[in-house]
Design a protein around this motif. Sequence first.
Motif, short mmCIF file in Angstrom:
data_model
loop_
_atom_site.label_atom_id
_atom_site.label_comp_id
_atom_site.label_asym_id
_atom_site.label_seq_id
_atom_site.Cartn_x
_atom_site.Cartn_y
_atom_site.Cartn_z
N LYS A 171 0.86 -1.18 0.00
CA LYS A 171 0.00 0.00 0.00
C LYS A 171 0.89 1.23 0.00
O LYS A 171 1.83 1.33 0.78
N GLU A 172 0.57 2.16 -0.87
CA GLU A 172 1.41 3.34 -0.99
C GLU A 172 1.34 4.22 0.25
O GLU A 172 0.27 4.51 0.74
N LEU A 173 2.52 4.62 0.76
CA LEU A 173 2.61 5.60 1.85
C LEU A 173 3.35 6.81 1.29
O LEU A 173 4.58 6.84 1.25
N MET A 174 2.60 7.75 0.83
CA MET A 174 3.20 8.89 0.14
C MET A 174 3.90 9.85 1.10
O MET A 174 3.40 10.14 2.18
N GLN A 175 5.07 10.33 0.67
CA GLN A 175 5.77 11.38 1.39
C GLN A 175 5.22 12.73 0.95
O GLN A 175 4.66 12.85 -0.15
N PRO A 176 5.38 13.78 1.80
CA PRO A 176 4.94 15.11 1.38
C PRO A 176 5.61 15.50 0.07
O PRO A 176 6.81 15.31 -0.11
N GLY A 177 4.81 16.03 -0.87
CA GLY A 177 5.37 16.41 -2.15
C GLY A 177 5.45 15.28 -3.15
O GLY A 177 6.07 15.42 -4.19
N GLN A 178 4.81 14.15 -2.82
CA GLN A 178 4.87 12.98 -3.70
C GLN A 178 3.46 12.46 -3.95
O GLN A 178 2.60 12.52 -3.08
N LYS A 179 3.23 11.93 -5.15
CA LYS A 179 1.91 11.41 -5.49
C LYS A 179 2.05 10.29 -6.52
O LYS A 179 2.94 10.34 -7.38
N THR A 180 1.17 9.30 -6.39
CA THR A 180 1.16 8.18 -7.34
C THR A 180 -0.13 8.19 -8.14
O THR A 180 -1.22 8.33 -7.57
N LEU A 181 -0.01 8.04 -9.45
CA LEU A 181 -1.16 7.90 -10.34
C LEU A 181 -1.12 6.49 -10.93
O LEU A 181 -0.05 5.99 -11.27
N GLU B 45 -7.42 15.63 -5.91
CA GLU B 45 -5.96 15.71 -5.74
C GLU B 45 -5.33 16.74 -6.66
O GLU B 45 -4.21 17.21 -6.40
N GLU B 46 -6.04 17.12 -7.73
CA GLU B 46 -5.48 18.06 -8.70
C GLU B 46 -5.71 19.51 -8.32
O GLU B 46 -5.28 20.42 -9.03
N VAL B 47 -6.40 19.76 -7.23
CA VAL B 47 -6.73 21.13 -6.81
C VAL B 47 -5.74 21.58 -5.74
O VAL B 47 -5.46 20.85 -4.79
N GLY B 48 -5.22 22.79 -5.90
CA GLY B 48 -4.25 23.32 -4.95
C GLY B 48 -4.83 24.41 -4.06
O GLY B 48 -5.95 24.90 -4.28
N LEU C 278 -16.40 22.50 5.01
CA LEU C 278 -15.56 21.31 5.19
C LEU C 278 -15.83 20.31 4.07
O LEU C 278 -16.97 20.12 3.65
N SER C 279 -14.78 19.69 3.59
CA SER C 279 -14.93 18.67 2.56
C SER C 279 -15.77 17.52 3.09
O SER C 279 -15.68 17.15 4.26
N GLY C 280 -16.60 16.95 2.22
CA GLY C 280 -17.49 15.87 2.64
C GLY C 280 -18.90 16.36 2.90
O GLY C 280 -19.84 15.56 2.95
N SER C 281 -19.08 17.68 3.08
CA SER C 281 -20.43 18.24 3.23
C SER C 281 -21.14 18.18 1.88
O SER C 281 -20.50 18.18 0.83
N SER D 51 -5.01 16.05 0.63
CA SER D 51 -4.42 15.13 1.61
C SER D 51 -4.50 15.66 3.03
O SER D 51 -4.41 14.90 4.00
N GLU D 52 -4.70 16.99 3.18
CA GLU D 52 -4.78 17.60 4.51
C GLU D 52 -6.21 18.00 4.87
O GLU D 52 -6.45 18.54 5.94
N SER D 53 -7.16 17.73 4.00
CA SER D 53 -8.54 18.19 4.22
C SER D 53 -9.24 17.36 5.28
O SER D 53 -8.79 16.28 5.68
N THR D 54 -10.37 17.88 5.73
CA THR D 54 -11.15 17.20 6.77
C THR D 54 -11.52 15.79 6.36
O THR D 54 -11.40 14.85 7.15
N ILE D 55 -11.97 15.62 5.12
CA ILE D 55 -12.42 14.31 4.67
C ILE D 55 -11.28 13.30 4.67
O ILE D 55 -11.44 12.15 5.07
N SER D 56 -10.09 13.72 4.22
CA SER D 56 -8.94 12.82 4.22
C SER D 56 -8.53 12.45 5.63
O SER D 56 -8.16 11.31 5.92
#
Length: 782
Positions: free
Chosen positions: A77-87, A298-301, A348-351, A367-372
Amino acid sequence: MVTEKKQYILEGLCCGNCAAKIERDVNKLQGVSSATVDFVSKTLTMEIAEPAAANSLIAQTDAIIKRHDSQVFMREKELMQPGQKTLYLLGLCCGDCAQKIEAQVNRIEGVKAATLDFVSQKLTIEAVDREKLPSIIRQASQIALDIEPDIKISYTDQKPEDDGAARLKKYAYRFCLCVGAALFAAGIAFHFPQPIDFIVFLISYLLVGGEVVFRALKNISKGQVFDENFLMSVATIGAFAIGEYPEGVAVMLFYQVGEAFQRLAVNRSRQSISELMDIRPDFANLKVGNEVRKVTPEEVGIGDLILVKPGEKVPLDGVIEEGFSALDTSALTGESLPRDVEPGSEVLSGSINKNGVLIVKVTKEFSESTISRILDLVQNASSKKAPTENFITKFARYYTPIITFAAVALAVIPPLIIPEADFNDWIYRALAFLVVSCPCALVISIPLSFFGGIGGASKNGILVKGSNYLEALNTIDTIVFDKTGTLTKGIFKVTKVESVNGWSKEELLAYAAHAESFSNHPIALSIQKEYHQKIDPQRLTEQKEIPGQGIFVKIDGKPVLAGNGKLMETEHITWKPVDALGSIIYLAIDGIYAGYIVISDELKPDSKKAIQELKELGVNHTAMLTGDSRMVGEAIALEIGLDAVYTELLPHQKVEQLEQIEKNKKSKGKLVFVGDGINDAPVLARADIGIAMGALGSDAAIEAADVVLMTDEPSKIVSAIKIARKTRAIVWQNILFAMGVKVVILILAACGIATMWEAVFGDVGVTVLAILNAMRAMKTIQ
């Protein structure tokens, strides 16, 4: 010591007993500091103390898994580091195209490294600047689709495809089971003469139970003797040995059917838990100029604008720029009433957006949002196991061998000491004894119960970070509360301005607002709000914060002190203490006392009710720690019914006072601290159980806490305790039911009353019923 964390999905894991054995054996590997197997989510989490030996340890782990169950597939299972993403580029079948995609993605500005694994269809991107990652992902996705339009891009771990061999094996298993069952029915119905009778039942047995016997032999060759395959094989082969052919086949047939029902029940339970957390948004409508593009969250900053239409989930945390609507936050908070929002409101995300069209400015990446955060907390909660789970795992390790040796003794000893005893009769009793001894009912249903309780709590806006904390909520002795933002709303308002020594109230308020302009504390913000004018930074020349007392600034060249009474005493200002209900800010201008400002906070509407209900639930002692004045603290404590209050405390003094309360406890129950601010993080970490008010609380407090309340309501603590108690009741119902039925059947089998038919129910039937009971934990509170 540097440790490396790895997680693996154990595809095909359906045996709770095997999961416990895998966890035990992996923990024995030299170089593994800790390992936990979460049977519910089929996840193995490893902490590797020697990263250099990681490959060897993973290979040994895989061998251990295969030794216990050769059907289990280990997938990282992928454990992503900050600044890293898998597609995951699903459907990518052109090696040349893969090279082109990798080369072009590496040319994107801001990409540190990009690698595309053609075999696993996995594109891993590392960005130089973490904040630029969403933009890079958008560009990389477009590049991949331009080169290979038929691929599908996924942002989550892909599952191994159900290939032809696996499907063929599944069909073969079902065919053998059906043919074996038909032969068994024919043998029962037609009473064939010998040796045809024996041959019919033997073929039926091999078709129905051949795989079980093969697995048992395979496991014995690896040193794994005492498991359900061994027990069933010995029991049924023994039945054939004493001439009980129909019962031998029947036990294996019903065991296989029961196992199928058990797998179905476990999968249904897992699916129900997954559906409970089905709150992840699938897409976001990204505004780029006048264009709106449908992209993954994931594509939104941070800082991007997204459009949320009626009926859609809010994909990321943010602030409303345009639009009015009502949001359904029940999936996050458990609250059924929609929340009205307008420009400036936080979302909040998920509403779920109920009516109006909203334009939201994103404040946190996905990755830092409420839903995540919610999904991560719930999905990883089972790795922190409750004492009851650990006890059952240890119990199962010794229980099965003891029962096996008891069965041997039952088969051998009575015929030797009892006159005219029949060996066949006592062997049959021993075989029934073996069938009922498998501990799967406990090993499977207990973790499912705890995970269901955690899932049910999350549905009510209560995030519990582990089964151990859920169980600990059952034994609370003392609850200690912070005041501001916990028992009170934390919304301060200036209620009085009193000036002396020739200063006007307007001048006093202006000096106070400028002095507090450096702070984001609620009290400082309330003074700035009351000032109703813009702060002029040119009037300020110096600023120094005095911890625990206040602030020193120079305004228009005049030294100004703003703070509590301690500040006045320390600076030798001649002043007069004031008794007022609220927080009091004293001011001195040019070394002379100039007056004071009173700021009041308001109690939360359910604080009093929460304290009353906590006492009804058996909490022995309630207290409050606050940095506020003694008068304010004691007035609030008296109004809501707290047993004790400790006032005028600095952050480090809160920890000291908590430790003193711990020493004075009269029972061995748990000490709970409830807070919301960044200053509460040390106290939250020090308590046996830390509960953070999550929706408005600081990230530091949420990180340090063991339980997070999404709605900031103290009454949710009562709900959390009720959920914990309901879960514990279900756990003990399963333990007592499973052990009770097994003990009764063991006794009846030993006395020659129970047959193998009852024994099969005592094993598989009890397991299925226990699993179904465990699923009730998810519906603790509606």
